[in-house]
Design a protein around this motif. Structure first.
Motif, PDB file in Angstrom:
ATOM      1  N   ASP A   8       1.043  -1.226   0.067  1.00  0.00           N
ATOM      2  CA  ASP A   8      -0.004  -0.036  -0.146  1.00  0.00           C
ATOM      3  C   ASP A   8       0.897   1.386  -0.124  1.00  0.00           C
ATOM      4  O   ASP A   8       0.528   2.154  -0.644  1.00  0.00           O
ATOM      5  CB  ASP A   8      -0.876   0.153   1.279  1.00  0.00           C
ATOM      6  N   TYR A  28       1.922   1.757  -3.528  1.00  0.00           N
ATOM      7  CA  TYR A  28       0.767   2.136  -4.179  1.00  0.00           C
ATOM      8  C   TYR A  28       0.591   3.658  -4.103  1.00  0.00           C
ATOM      9  O   TYR A  28       0.298   4.239  -5.094  1.00  0.00           O
ATOM     10  CB  TYR A  28      -0.437   1.342  -4.053  1.00  0.00           C
ATOM     11  N   ILE A  29       0.395   4.089  -2.836  1.00  0.00           N
ATOM     12  CA  ILE A  29      -0.125   5.615  -2.635  1.00  0.00           C
ATOM     13  C   ILE A  29       1.036   6.514  -2.924  1.00  0.00           C
ATOM     14  O   ILE A  29       0.819   7.748  -3.449  1.00  0.00           O
ATOM     15  CB  ILE A  29      -0.475   5.762  -1.269  1.00  0.00           C
ATOM     16  N   ASP A  66       3.186   6.015  -5.391  1.00  0.00           N
ATOM     17  CA  ASP A  66       3.115   6.125  -6.625  1.00  0.00           C
ATOM     18  C   ASP A  66       1.746   6.842  -7.422  1.00  0.00           C
ATOM     19  O   ASP A  66       1.988   7.836  -8.349  1.00  0.00           O
ATOM     20  CB  ASP A  66       2.933   4.611  -7.249  1.00  0.00           C
ATOM     21  N   HIS A  67       0.696   6.622  -6.598  1.00  0.00           N
ATOM     22  CA  HIS A  67      -0.721   7.281  -7.101  1.00  0.00           C
ATOM     23  C   HIS A  67      -0.593   8.797  -6.797  1.00  0.00           C
ATOM     24  O   HIS A  67      -1.181   9.567  -7.650  1.00  0.00           O
ATOM     25  CB  HIS A  67      -1.692   6.545  -6.187  1.00  0.00           C
ATOM     26  N   GLU A  77       1.960  10.639  -6.912  1.00  0.00           N
ATOM     27  CA  GLU A  77       3.160  10.778  -7.628  1.00  0.00           C
ATOM     28  C   GLU A  77       4.319  12.016  -6.850  1.00  0.00           C
ATOM     29  O   GLU A  77       4.573  13.103  -7.312  1.00  0.00           O
ATOM     30  CB  GLU A  77       2.649  11.704  -8.965  1.00  0.00           C
ATOM     31  N   TYR A 115      -4.189   9.379   2.749  1.00  0.00           N
ATOM     32  CA  TYR A 115      -4.987   8.294   2.202  1.00  0.00           C
ATOM     33  C   TYR A 115      -5.729   7.332   3.212  1.00  0.00           C
ATOM     34  O   TYR A 115      -5.156   7.572   4.256  1.00  0.00           O
ATOM     35  CB  TYR A 115      -4.122   7.354   1.503  1.00  0.00           C
ATOM     36  N   ARG A 169      -8.661  -0.403  -2.367  1.00  0.00           N
ATOM     37  CA  ARG A 169      -7.281   0.293  -2.232  1.00  0.00           C
ATOM     38  C   ARG A 169      -7.489   1.746  -1.602  1.00  0.00           C
ATOM     39  O   ARG A 169      -8.599   2.160  -1.438  1.00  0.00           O
ATOM     40  CB  ARG A 169      -7.211   0.912  -3.885  1.00  0.00           C
ATOM     41  N   LYS A 203      -7.626   5.348  -0.751  1.00  0.00           N
ATOM     42  CA  LYS A 203      -8.236   6.583  -1.691  1.00  0.00           C
ATOM     43  C   LYS A 203      -7.886   7.881  -1.083  1.00  0.00           C
ATOM     44  O   LYS A 203      -7.491   7.942   0.079  1.00  0.00           O
ATOM     45  CB  LYS A 203      -9.706   6.558  -1.287  1.00  0.00           C
ATOM     46  N   TYR A 233      -9.117  11.916  -4.824  1.00  0.00           N
ATOM     47  CA  TYR A 233      -8.154  12.149  -5.735  1.00  0.00           C
ATOM     48  C   TYR A 233      -7.839  11.043  -6.668  1.00  0.00           C
ATOM     49  O   TYR A 233      -7.745   9.930  -6.244  1.00  0.00           O
ATOM     50  CB  TYR A 233      -6.772  12.527  -4.962  1.00  0.00           C
ATOM     51  N   ARG A 234      -8.165  11.424  -7.888  1.00  0.00           N
ATOM     52  CA  ARG A 234      -7.895  10.319  -9.215  1.00  0.00           C
ATOM     53  C   ARG A 234      -8.435   9.055  -8.735  1.00  0.00           C
ATOM     54  O   ARG A 234      -7.834   7.990  -8.556  1.00  0.00           O
ATOM     55  CB  ARG A 234      -6.319  10.405  -9.591  1.00  0.00           C
ATOM     56  N   SER A 235      -9.791   8.616  -8.544  1.00  0.00           N
ATOM     57  CA  SER A 235      -9.981   7.505  -8.072  1.00  0.00           C
ATOM     58  C   SER A 235     -11.511   7.183  -8.856  1.00  0.00           C
ATOM     59  O   SER A 235     -12.364   8.377  -9.357  1.00  0.00           O
ATOM     60  CB  SER A 235     -10.522   7.472  -6.777  1.00  0.00           C
TER      61      SER A 235
END
Ligand code: ADP
Length: 538
Positions: free
Chosen positions: A102, A105-106, A108-109, A111, A180, A187, A189, A397-399
């Protein structure tokens, strides 16, 4: 006709300018990994924050860029809280207790371009290093040369002259920070906090109708700074000039009690598991620590058992204030103060009221929706809590997972099943996914847990659904006994019997050495469900 008032922007730098001008001599105390205490004043904090802001700019950080932290509660993390938004960048506090996948993932998500990481957490970082893409990694609180390819925070900021920093004009609706959700379902968010939301939430913390923080307080957020902005306390303390006490990585009861007493903390905040530990330690203590100035222990993030609130008050003269919130609500949504109407009511009634999650903060509106629409405020009819307000998320955000969480008329759906009484006080019955559906009716796991934790032999209790051929689901009670105590399932069932309808009572009791916890220290019920529901039974 338009009003003729200034369109003053509510921004994080506006809090810092005030801190510098008025509260320069106020203190920040941090516990370091080696257990020693680091102290400095707001004027040092503001100076170093400006140096960080300049260093970030020099490294090419532009408005809107994300800067991540992997860090405990201490002064350098506080500097990031303010330094990053001061250049219009977005502070992404990574929850270091998330599973490694996770974290990858976050990062990266979101950025994230730069990471600020505690030296004490480099080992954790090594586990994700290969799979993340930070352009630069800066080590906080380095006590030895930093690893190859990383930068030393102290060297980096020492090169900057704080006098040259000028706060930019920031639009209040731009993002200042992000967190998040812990992704207990699906996942994680991303929630993006605007400058405006953080400032208004800070004002909210200062209202006597909520928790009434003032510059006379000494505040110790035990809630981690990587979890929903440590409930907004760092921003509020800087706005109001309250002394901050930051416990670093040492969250065991003895270390916390030592800070509460030693620094004369007046206000502290954290999840119930922290306070359950502290309660046991205080009960056992042969010498009473002096906690006479501690006026409020803010408890939230999970239901505070009424027995715990009563025990702190009766046995130790300490006042627990129960509150409810979420990552999506910055986080404070409701606070349980005794309503005026209950002044002079019998103790038990007062305690029942204070154990509820309480009334929404000013500017936060609530309603609950049941199967046939918005439910009445009768204290009985359950529905899913929805809210709206200036510090409530309007989307993720972007979900792709927005649709079912935000209503067409602009409210946020919490996923919590509540009742609301005539005074507007909320009581959480369960999270939708934790509620136990037995024979078509709902059993509240939270109410059973609270009742079990009132048993003198029980330290912790979590109640989860197990599959049942006849009733679909039945409650199973997972119980941790207090040290040296004993109890049987039969005894616990008898203890519960007078308090609940018969069909609510768990038939099964599992005695465990510990309840598994989430990254935020809440009961990890999904793990218990997995443990006790063998696949062929589900
Ligand atoms: P997560 O628990 O998903 O990691 P959050 O920290 O945002 O993320 O948790 C929010 C949830 O915690 C709420 O939806 C609610 O279920 C629970 N919660 C928070 N405060 C309380 C409280 N005082 N009583 C009961 N439940 C609470």
């Amino acid at each position: 006709m338009e009003g003729l008032m200034m369109d003053y922007q509510l921004t994080v730098p506006s809090l810092m300018r005030r801190a510098e001008q008025i509260y320069g001599a106020r203190e920040v105390v941090s516990r370091l990994p080696d257990r020693s205490l680091h102290r400095y004043r707001f004027r040092d904090f503001v100076r170093r924050t400006k140096q960080l802001a300049l260093a970030l700019r020099r490294m090419g950080i532009r408005p809107g860029d994300r800067v991540a932290t992997l860090s405990w509660n201490h002064y350098a993390h506080l500097e990031a809280y303010f330094g990053v938004p001061s250049v219009e960048a977005v502070l992404h506090t990574i929850n270091l207790r998330l599973p490694v996948d996770d974290i990858v993932y976050i990062a990266d998500h979101a950025e994230d371009r730069i990471l600020l990481v505690d030296e004490a957490l480099l080992q954790l970082f090594e586990q994700v290093r290969e799979r993340t893409h930070f352009e630069k990694v800066i080590v906080l609180q380095a006590t030895r040369p930093v690893p190859e390819g990383m930068l030393d925070y102290e060297e980096l900021i020492a090169a900057e002259d704080p006098q040259t920093f000028v706060y930019p004009d920031i639009a209040e609706r731009s993002a200042a920070a992000m967190s998040y959700t812990s992704g207990t379902t699906g996942r994680p968010k991303g929630v993006l906090y605007s400058h405006r939301a953080l400032v208004l939430h800070s004002l909210g913390l200062g209202l006597a109708e909520s928790v009434g923080l003032t510059g006379r307080d000494t505040v110790m957020p035990v809630v981690p700074m990587f979890h929903v902005n440590a409930w907004g306390l760092p921003f509020a303390c800087v706005m109001l000039g309250a002394k901050l006490v930051l416990p670093g990585p040492h969250l065991d009861p003895a270390s916390l009690i030592d800070l509460l007493a030693g620094e004369k903390v007046t206000f502290t905040a954290g999840v119930p598991t922290i306070w359950l530990g502290i309660l046991q330690a205080l009960d056992k203590a042969t010498e009473r620590p002096d906690l006479s100035v501690l006026r409020t222990m803010l408890v939230g993030g999970a239901a505070a058992p009424p027995s715990m609130i009563a025990a702190f008050e009766k046995r130790h003269g300490l006042r627990v204030v129960h509150a409810w919130g979420m990552t999506e609500t910055t986080p404070l949504g409701t606070v349980s103060n005794l309503p005026l109407e209950l002044d002079g009511a019998p103790d038990e009634e007062q305690m029942r009221s204070r154990a509820r999650q309480g009334v929404s903060m000013p500017l936060v509106e609530i309603r609950a929706r049941g199967e046939s629409g918005i439910v009445p405020w009768d204290g009985m009819t359950p529905g899913e809590l929805e809210l709206r307000g200036p510090w409530v998320a309007s989307s993720y955000y972007r979900s792709d997972e927005q649709g079912d969480r935000f209503t067409a008329d602009g409210w946020f759906r919490t996923g919590d099943i509540v009742t609301i009484d005539a005074t507007g006080s909320v009581q959480i019955q369960d999270r939708i996914k934790d509620v136990i559906k037995s024979g078509g009716e709902w059993i509240s796991s939270v109410l059973l847990e609270n009742a079990l934790m009132a048993h003198p032999s029980v330290a912790e209790a979590a109640v989860v659904a197990v599959a049942d051929p006849k009733w679909q689901e039945r409650p199973l009670a997972c119980v941790v006994l207090r040290e040296g105590e004993s109890a049987t399932g039969e005894e616990l069932r008898e203890f519960l019997a007078p308090q609940f309808p018969k069909w609510w009572l768990p038939e099964e009791y599992a005695f465990l050495p510990a309840i598994p916890k989430t990254s935020a220290g809440k009961f990890l019920k999904s793990a218990l469900r997995a443990q006790f529901n063998r696949p062929n039974e589900v």
